[in-house]
Design a protein around this motif. Structure first.
Motif, PDB file in Angstrom:
ATOM      1  N   ALA A 269       0.829  -1.202   0.000  1.00  0.00           N
ATOM      2  CA  ALA A 269       0.000   0.000   0.000  1.00  0.00           C
ATOM      3  C   ALA A 269       0.869   1.259   0.000  1.00  0.00           C
ATOM      4  O   ALA A 269       0.586   2.225  -0.724  1.00  0.00           O
ATOM      5  N   VAL A 270       1.944   1.249   0.793  1.00  0.00           N
ATOM      6  CA  VAL A 270       2.849   2.395   0.834  1.00  0.00           C
ATOM      7  C   VAL A 270       3.569   2.555  -0.500  1.00  0.00           C
ATOM      8  O   VAL A 270       3.728   3.674  -1.013  1.00  0.00           O
TER       9      VAL A 270
ATOM     10  N   ILE B 236       2.643   1.506  -3.621  1.00  0.00           N
ATOM     11  CA  ILE B 236       1.758   1.944  -4.700  1.00  0.00           C
ATOM     12  C   ILE B 236       1.217   3.346  -4.431  1.00  0.00           C
ATOM     13  O   ILE B 236       1.275   4.237  -5.288  1.00  0.00           O
ATOM     14  N   GLY B 237       0.692   3.561  -3.214  1.00  0.00           N
ATOM     15  CA  GLY B 237       0.143   4.867  -2.888  1.00  0.00           C
ATOM     16  C   GLY B 237       1.199   5.957  -2.874  1.00  0.00           C
ATOM     17  O   GLY B 237       0.968   7.069  -3.363  1.00  0.00           O
ATOM     18  N   GLY B 238       2.380   5.642  -2.328  1.00  0.00           N
ATOM     19  CA  GLY B 238       3.452   6.629  -2.298  1.00  0.00           C
ATOM     20  C   GLY B 238       3.953   6.985  -3.682  1.00  0.00           C
ATOM     21  O   GLY B 238       4.282   8.148  -3.952  1.00  0.00           O
ATOM     22  N   THR B 239       4.013   6.006  -4.575  1.00  0.00           N
ATOM     23  CA  THR B 239       4.456   6.277  -5.946  1.00  0.00           C
ATOM     24  C   THR B 239       3.459   7.166  -6.676  1.00  0.00           C
ATOM     25  O   THR B 239       3.853   8.108  -7.379  1.00  0.00           O
ATOM     26  N   ILE B 240       2.158   6.890  -6.513  1.00  0.00           N
ATOM     27  CA  ILE B 240       1.136   7.726  -7.138  1.00  0.00           C
ATOM     28  C   ILE B 240       1.196   9.149  -6.579  1.00  0.00           C
ATOM     29  O   ILE B 240       1.124  10.136  -7.323  1.00  0.00           O
ATOM     30  N   TRP B 241       1.334   9.259  -5.271  1.00  0.00           N
ATOM     31  CA  TRP B 241       1.419  10.591  -4.645  1.00  0.00           C
ATOM     32  C   TRP B 241       2.638  11.354  -5.130  1.00  0.00           C
ATOM     33  O   TRP B 241       2.557  12.540  -5.452  1.00  0.00           O
ATOM     34  N   ARG B 242       3.778  10.642  -5.204  1.00  0.00           N
ATOM     35  CA  ARG B 242       5.018  11.308  -5.633  1.00  0.00           C
ATOM     36  C   ARG B 242       4.890  11.803  -7.072  1.00  0.00           C
ATOM     37  O   ARG B 242       5.317  12.910  -7.406  1.00  0.00           O
TER      38      ARG B 242
ATOM     39  N   ARG C 245       2.187  12.589  -8.641  1.00  0.00           N
ATOM     40  CA  ARG C 245       1.167  13.634  -8.796  1.00  0.00           C
ATOM     41  C   ARG C 245       1.601  14.963  -8.185  1.00  0.00           C
ATOM     42  O   ARG C 245       1.327  16.019  -8.761  1.00  0.00           O
TER      43      ARG C 245
END
Length: 239
Positions: free
Chosen positions: A12-13, A15-21, A23
């Protein structure tokens, strides 16, 4: 908690962190190259590290994702597999460790490069080196255990089924719990590295220019089609 819940927290960290980074920090999605500050050592250390790491990644993919029944089906015996895995794993691990050592030494001894090193970089280097050293230690442990006891430490019966079961959403906790301590420690450090991945310069691994393979052709005018003599008379200057 370690082998049933933690892997999904890390996913979760990651995938979510990569998307956040991507964006919110698209301009920071870079390796922050320091080649302008120093290139002599970098020309040696970077290829050594990356080529060694590539072999390490391929070895992990083969060892973790390909079941033992598949290698048996193509005629690769258990002894052949372990000898190849230990020899290539040791060479690749030493090569990767040598490359990262040179990169860290360069970063520490070159003033401008060290000044450009962030706290995230330092943590990333620490965890990355720990993962490489732990991998080499497990390789050495497997070789020593095989020589002393005569029995190979087969991670394909413990770590590999657990790793594959994560993606099937049915984590095989008993399999990983049965693994030896060096393999468990190596797995935990690997999970920590994946959790740090989106927040460090390692994120540039997701920036492979695959689109370049599908770009339109660049059309150049041939020199042969150019006239050999100018079509206009050459005029003199201010005279």
């Amino acid at each position: 908690m370690l082998w049933g819940a933690l892997p999904y927290v890390v996913l979760a960290v990651l995938i979510g962190g990569t998307i956040w980074r991507y964006r919110y920090d698209r301009f920071g999605w870079t390796t922050r190259s320091s080649q302008l500050y120093e290139s002599r050592i970098l020309r040696i250390a970077s290829p050594v590290f990356h080529f060694g790491l590539l072999v390490v990644i391929i070895g992990h993919v083969v060892g973790l994702l390909i079941p033992e029944t598949w290698t048996d089906a193509v005629g690769i015996t258990n002894d052949m597999y372990h000898v190849t895995a230990l020899s290539l794993g040791a060479i690749a691990g030493v090569t990767t460790l040598g490359g990262i050592t040179l990169l860290i030494w360069r970063r520490r001894t070159t003033g401008p490069v060290f000044s450009a090193t962030t706290a995230n970089d330092k943590v990333m280097y620490l965890v990355l080196v720990a993962a490489i050293v732990a991998g080499l230690a497990t390789t050495l442990f497997s070789a020593v255990a095989g020589l002393t006891s005569g029995e190979e430490v087969d991670y394909r019966e413990t770590v590999s089924p657990w790793f594959r079961s994560i993606f099937l959403l049915q984590p095989d906790v008993p399999a990983m719990s049965a693994a030896t301590t060096p393999f468990q420690l190596h797995a935990l450090i690997g999970l920590a590295l994946f959790a740090l991945f989106p927040f460090t310069r390692l994120v540039h691994a997701f920036s492979a220019p695959i689109w370049y393979l599908f770009r339109p052709y660049v059309v150049y005018r041939s020199r042969e089609n150019q006239p050999t003599q100018p079509t206009r008379p050459i005029r003199r200057g201010w005279t």
